[in-house]
Design an enzyme around this catalytic site. Structure first.
Site, PDB file in Angstrom:
ATOM      1  N   ASP A  76      43.873  83.359  48.903  1.00  0.00           N
ATOM      2  CA  ASP A  76      42.537  82.765  48.983  1.00  0.00           C
ATOM      3  C   ASP A  76      42.504  81.531  49.871  1.00  0.00           C
ATOM      4  O   ASP A  76      43.547  81.016  50.284  1.00  0.00           O
ATOM      5  CB  ASP A  76      42.022  82.433  47.570  1.00  0.00           C
ATOM      6  CG  ASP A  76      43.045  81.659  46.743  1.00  0.00           C
ATOM      7  OD1 ASP A  76      44.067  81.219  47.304  1.00  0.00           O
ATOM      8  OD2 ASP A  76      42.816  81.494  45.536  1.00  0.00           O
ATOM      9  N   ASP A  99      40.827  79.181  33.672  1.00  0.00           N
ATOM     10  CA  ASP A  99      39.764  80.116  33.275  1.00  0.00           C
ATOM     11  C   ASP A  99      40.221  81.567  33.414  1.00  0.00           C
ATOM     12  O   ASP A  99      39.412  82.489  33.335  1.00  0.00           O
ATOM     13  CB  ASP A  99      38.477  79.867  34.090  1.00  0.00           C
ATOM     14  CG  ASP A  99      38.678  80.099  35.586  1.00  0.00           C
ATOM     15  OD1 ASP A  99      39.774  80.545  35.996  1.00  0.00           O
ATOM     16  OD2 ASP A  99      37.736  79.833  36.355  1.00  0.00           O
ATOM     17  N   HIS A 120      41.652  82.979  36.046  1.00  0.00           N
ATOM     18  CA  HIS A 120      41.531  83.629  37.364  1.00  0.00           C
ATOM     19  C   HIS A 120      42.874  83.883  38.039  1.00  0.00           C
ATOM     20  O   HIS A 120      43.854  83.179  37.816  1.00  0.00           O
ATOM     21  CB  HIS A 120      40.599  82.838  38.300  1.00  0.00           C
ATOM     22  CG  HIS A 120      41.122  81.519  38.760  1.00  0.00           C
ATOM     23  ND1 HIS A 120      40.304  80.479  39.147  1.00  0.00           N
ATOM     24  CD2 HIS A 120      42.379  81.032  38.923  1.00  0.00           C
ATOM     25  CE1 HIS A 120      41.034  79.451  39.527  1.00  0.00           C
ATOM     26  NE2 HIS A 120      42.287  79.757  39.394  1.00  0.00           N
ATOM     27  N   GLU A 134      36.914  84.369  39.562  1.00  0.00           N
ATOM     28  CA  GLU A 134      36.441  83.621  38.401  1.00  0.00           C
ATOM     29  C   GLU A 134      35.882  84.580  37.341  1.00  0.00           C
ATOM     30  O   GLU A 134      35.629  85.753  37.638  1.00  0.00           O
ATOM     31  CB  GLU A 134      35.353  82.641  38.858  1.00  0.00           C
ATOM     32  CG  GLU A 134      35.788  81.702  39.986  1.00  0.00           C
ATOM     33  CD  GLU A 134      36.779  80.624  39.571  1.00  0.00           C
ATOM     34  OE1 GLU A 134      37.723  80.930  38.810  1.00  0.00           O
ATOM     35  OE2 GLU A 134      36.618  79.477  40.011  1.00  0.00           O
TER      36      GLU A 134
HETATM   37  P1  PGA Z   1      47.653  75.675  39.604  1.00  0.00           P
HETATM   38  O1  PGA Z   1      46.511  76.718  39.911  1.00  0.00           O
HETATM   39  O2  PGA Z   1      48.929  76.313  40.044  1.00  0.00           O
HETATM   40  O3  PGA Z   1      47.321  74.471  40.431  1.00  0.00           O
HETATM   41  O4  PGA Z   1      47.635  75.404  38.141  1.00  0.00           O
HETATM   42  C1  PGA Z   1      46.716  78.042  39.570  1.00  0.00           C
HETATM   43  C2  PGA Z   1      45.522  78.858  39.956  1.00  0.00           C
HETATM   44  O5  PGA Z   1      44.405  78.326  39.983  1.00  0.00           O
HETATM   45  O6  PGA Z   1      45.690  80.063  40.228  1.00  0.00           O
END
Ligand code: PGA
Length: 271
Positions: free
Chosen positions: A67, A142, A144, A149
């Protein structure tokens, strides 16, 4: 599904890097799906060490990132400018420290003027590369994967999405605050591979650490499959899965005893 639980972030990073290194060694032309965020930083550091100290060779490896924020991206005039794009993150954390070829790096272009066409092109490039051999994933609070999302279809493809308030909060704290960019100014949209795109990869490596992730890890692995926790689609996945997590992230799982037993059995019988 192999669920590997270790005590520390360092241990899960080394374990994860070893999985990736093994795949690169057995197939030097492999296609990796890469993730950003705080979670994989230790894994990338270990890959860099393996490259520098043990000659792990990325010269034929192709990568596709999950992404990118819409409205960000490396300015080609100033490749390492202090933007908060995932492109910059990847160059700083991994690419500039290994021998990957620039033309083998694919990251969604957050500066595209035609996001829809770009998303289609990205999907086509993954196909042209023969598909993703190993997809590395973190998990958002959340639930994802990438920026899929809650409410994203479990069959979704690469597309433009709006970010949830929780993701904005988390990423503001982790990346934007220190760069003196306000929460209002940070990008609120992104391009992400879809859950359907991710499920087509041939192998998954999901990494999570810290108590902030314990609730969502339990929902993802032991809760119902639901578009409200898009990573719960892992339960429908047919390829090889390694979920590598630390004790804190594993804290709310109910079946840890069984997962540890499975790991021992797998080792013992070479499964
Ligand atoms: P993070 O994010 O590694 O910064 O916790 C993970 C994600 O959002 O996939």
């Amino acid at each position: 599904m192999n669920i590997i639980i270790r005590h520390s972030y360092e241990q899960i990073s080394k374990y994860s890097a070893q999985i990736i290194a093994n795949r690169v060694k057995s197939n030097p032309r492999c296609v990796l799906g890469l993730a950003t965020g705080s979670t994989p930083i230790g894994t990338y550091q270990e890959l860099v060490r393996l490259h520098k100290e043990e000659g792990l060779d990325f010269s034929q490896v192709k990568t596709f990132n999950l992404d990118e924020y819409l409205g960000t991206g490396i300015d080609l005039e100033k490749p390492y400018s202090m933007d908060q794009s995932y492109a910059r993150f990847m160059h700083e954390e991994l690419f500039k420290n290994i021998n990957i070829k620039q033309e083998n790096i694919f990251i969604p272009n957050g500066l595209t003027k035609e996001p829809k066409n770009f998303c289609k092109w990205y999907e086509d490039e993954i196909k042209k590369a023969g598909g993703i051999d190993l997809q590395i994933l973190g998990i958002g609070r959340d639930g994802h994967w990438g920026f899929n999302e809650p409410g994203s279809s479990l069959g979704s493809r690469t597309r433009v999405v709006a970010l949830t308030e929780q993701t904005l909060d988390d990423n503001y704290e982790a990346f934007y605050k220190n760069a003196n960019i306000s929460r209002e100014q940070m990008p609120h949209f992104a391009i992400t591979m879809g859950i359907g795109t991710i499920l087509e990869s041939r192998e998954i490596l999901m990494i999570a650490n810290g108590s902030k992730k314990s609730g969502v890890i339990a929902k993802c692995l032991e809760g119902p499959v639901t578009a409200q926790i898009t990573s719960s689609a892992i339960q429908l996945y047919s390829g090889e899965i390694n979920v590598v997590i630390d004790d804190e992230a594993a804290y709310e799982l109910k079946n840890t005893h069984h997962y540890r037993h499975m790991e021992k059995m797998n080792k013992q019988y070479g499964l």
